[in-house]
Design an enzyme around this catalytic site. Structure first.
Site, short mmCIF file in Angstrom:
data_model
loop_
_atom_site.label_atom_id
_atom_site.label_comp_id
_atom_site.label_asym_id
_atom_site.label_seq_id
_atom_site.Cartn_x
_atom_site.Cartn_y
_atom_site.Cartn_z
CE LYS A 208 49.42 33.79 40.65
NZ LYS A 208 49.61 33.33 39.10
CD GLU A 214 35.18 38.91 44.48
OE1 GLU A 214 36.22 39.14 44.35
OE2 GLU A 214 34.63 38.67 43.49
#
Ligand code: F6P
Length: 551
Positions: A208, A214
């Site tokens: 998003k 990560e």
């Protein structure tokens, strides 16, 4: 409503009534489970039959819970959510995941923008791209057909797609598989890239914010792997363009990463990460199961939305289940809630629900910043039946803690197998029916004695019963039914958050750990001045790592 102070539920008259009722409550499901009670508490929502009769409520408790919902303004807040008001107060946003599944002919304008048109424009691009991959029109840079789609994402950009990919396995297209890389533990990328052919692999970077450590780290790892393993003559820019697409609300950052904006699919800040599996974040799923089945899933979500929005309170399944959870958490002392799907296909459903419920409702202040004066946020957990029966059900049946449990099962199996004369699905379902019966009805000491059990073992072999369960059944685990189930839990979560007066749509609690990880990384890699600034325990643990890292 959005910015106004929430009602403190503990000040309502319904809360006082519930506290009094809880003190005096002495359930006896064994005698209470009459046909009338089962009829009264068996509800239908879209394709789901929901039997709430084995819960620890009587009419008085039920009525007080509905009064609590009224006094806390739950249905006003529900209407505000569906209308696109900024009910996510701390981020000043709408929480409008329900708009992701509105049909084309619906209309909803939010902040001056026609969101239905926006949603369907992106969906059309997602469907067209997925079709090109599925038919082989979209190829890798060397002209080979895509066989593996790797979704790179974490949290809401992973858990929903992977859960649904597993759940809808019977609907996947042959010859196309998905893998999901989420963890920054390099083992995850290492394992998932093993055995892949770069020429037939498509990566979807799903984030998003397009700022998640990560995901960006894994995306870079995958890009490097791709360029290292493609035939030497492949043009790197063309390779990235053919093998990398992105899903994000931050399309500028996607371009900075080197992904062609034509191959990026957007969504909006009014979709929370954990509410996004039905947005373009579901792209890997659309490729796997196809646009038609994905659209059926969206229709399932929408059917449950309509049920929640319009069903009268007495028949409203998300409202009633959310209120039951409040009753257990705030009045009967339950801390956790088990979700037990009797479907191997739903083996990732509890993990998915953990983010949905706990990132939403694990809050200690209300949306106006005041501390709550009551518990919030049940701890959700679970495993598919019958595996859980041989692991933790002992504690649910005979332990000292109250653990409300949701049991989910389907009449028709995904795989119809027989063991001689036995239909194995029927054997499986017999366990589903037996467990909720055993939990409700238990086994008395006299019944144990009547079996000839030695007196000194009677107590150990007695089952108290009155362990509450809700049973959810549907004809079959179709895409539509999966959409209904997910929307059901979204709305249950909403109801609990609305009673508690908390903002179920922010997640500030994940930020501190992220910040500290960035600050600590130099210390881990050997910067002693940063190490010296840390607390003694953290220093000691980092030193242990440094002594044992083997280089
Ligand atoms: O850290 C929590 C979180 O923000 C979740 O809410 C979200 O689903 C996840 O990280 C991934 O975020 P993004 O999609 O922006 O990479």
């Amino acid at each position: 409503m959005s910015g106004s102070a929430p009602v403190d539920p503990t000040t309502t008259s319904a809360w006082a009534d519930l506290a009094r009722l809880a003190d005096a409550y002495s359930p006896d499901l064994r005698t209470a489970l009459t046909p009338e009670r089962v009829t009264q508490h068996s509800l239908v929502a879209a394709d789901l039959l929901v039997d709430l009769s084995k819960n620890l409520v009587d009419d008085e408790v039920g009525a007080a819970l509905h009064r609590l919902a009224d006094e806390a303004g739950v249905l006003r807040r529900r209407d505000a959510m569906f209308a696109g008001e900024h009910i996510n107060v701390t981020e000043d946003r709408a929480a409008l995941h329900t708009a992701l599944r509105l049909p084309t002919d619906a209309s909803l304008t939010v902040d001056g923008q026609d969101v239905v048109a926006d949603v369907h424009e992106v969906l059309a691009r997602v469907y067209s791209f997925a079709d090109r991959v599925r038919t082989g029109e979209w190829t890798g840079v060397t002209g080979k057909r895509i066989q593996t789609v790797v979704n790179i994402g974490i949290g809401g950009s992973d858990l929903g797609p992977v859960m649904a990919y597993e759940a809808l396995e019977p609907y996947r297209q042959d010859g196309l598989t998905c893998r999901f890389i989420s963890n920054i533990d390099p083992t995850d990328a290492g394992q998932k890239l093993t055995g892949l052919d770069p020429e037939t692999t498509l990566f979807i970077v799903s984030s998003k914010t397009f700022g998640t450590l990560e995901t960006l780290t894994n995306a870079r790892l995958c890009k490097a792997w791709l360029l290292d393993h493609l035939p030497a003559e492949s043009d790197p820019e063309a390779a990235v363009a053919q093998h990398f697409v992105a899903v994000s609300t931050a399309l500028d950052k996607v371009a900075d990463f080197g992904i062609d904006p034509d191959n990026a699919f957007g969504f909006w800040d009014w979709v929370g990460g954990r509410y996004s599996m039905d947005s373009a974040i579901g792209l890997s799923l659309v490729v796997a199961i196809g646009p038609t089945h994905f659209a059926e899933m969206l229709a399932g979500f929408h059917a449950m939305d309509e049920h929640f929005r319009t069903a009268p309170a007495a028949d409203n399944v998300p409202l009633r289940m959310g209120l039951l959870n409040v009753w257990y958490a705030n009045f009967l002392g339950a801390h956790t809630h088990a979700v037990l799907p009797y479907s191997q296909l739903l083996h990732r459903f509890p993990a998915y629900l953990q983010q949905l419920t706990m990132e939403s409702n694990g809050k200690r202040v209300r949306w106006d910043g005041e501390a709550v004066g009551h518990d919030t946020g049940e701890i959700f957990w679970g495993e598919p039946g019958t595996n859980g029966q041989h692991a933790f059900y002992q504690l649910i049946h005979q332990g000292t803690r109250l653990i409300p449990a949701d049991f989910i099962a389907f009449a028709r199996p995904a795989y119809a197998l027989r063991d001689g004369d036995t239909d194995v699905h029927e054997l499986f379902l017999a366990n589903f029916f037996a467990q909720t019966q055993a939990l409700a009805v238990g086994k008395t000491a006299d019944e144990v004695r009547a079996e000839g059990v030695a007196e000194e073992l009677v107590a150990a072999r007695t089952f108290p019963g009155n362990r509450p369960t809700s049973s959810i059944m549907a004809p079959e685990l179709t895409p539509a039914v999966l959409g209904q189930l997910v929307a059901l839990y979204e709305h249950i979560t909403f109801v609990e958050g609305a009673v508690w007066g908390i903002d179920s749509f922010d997640q500030w609690g994940v930020e501190l750990g992220k910040q500290l990880a960035q600050q600590l990384q130099p210390a881990v890699s050997g910067d002693d001045s940063v190490l010296a600034e840390q607390d003694a325990s953290t220093q000691s643990l980092i030193r242990y790592y440094q002594e044992h890292r083997g280089r």
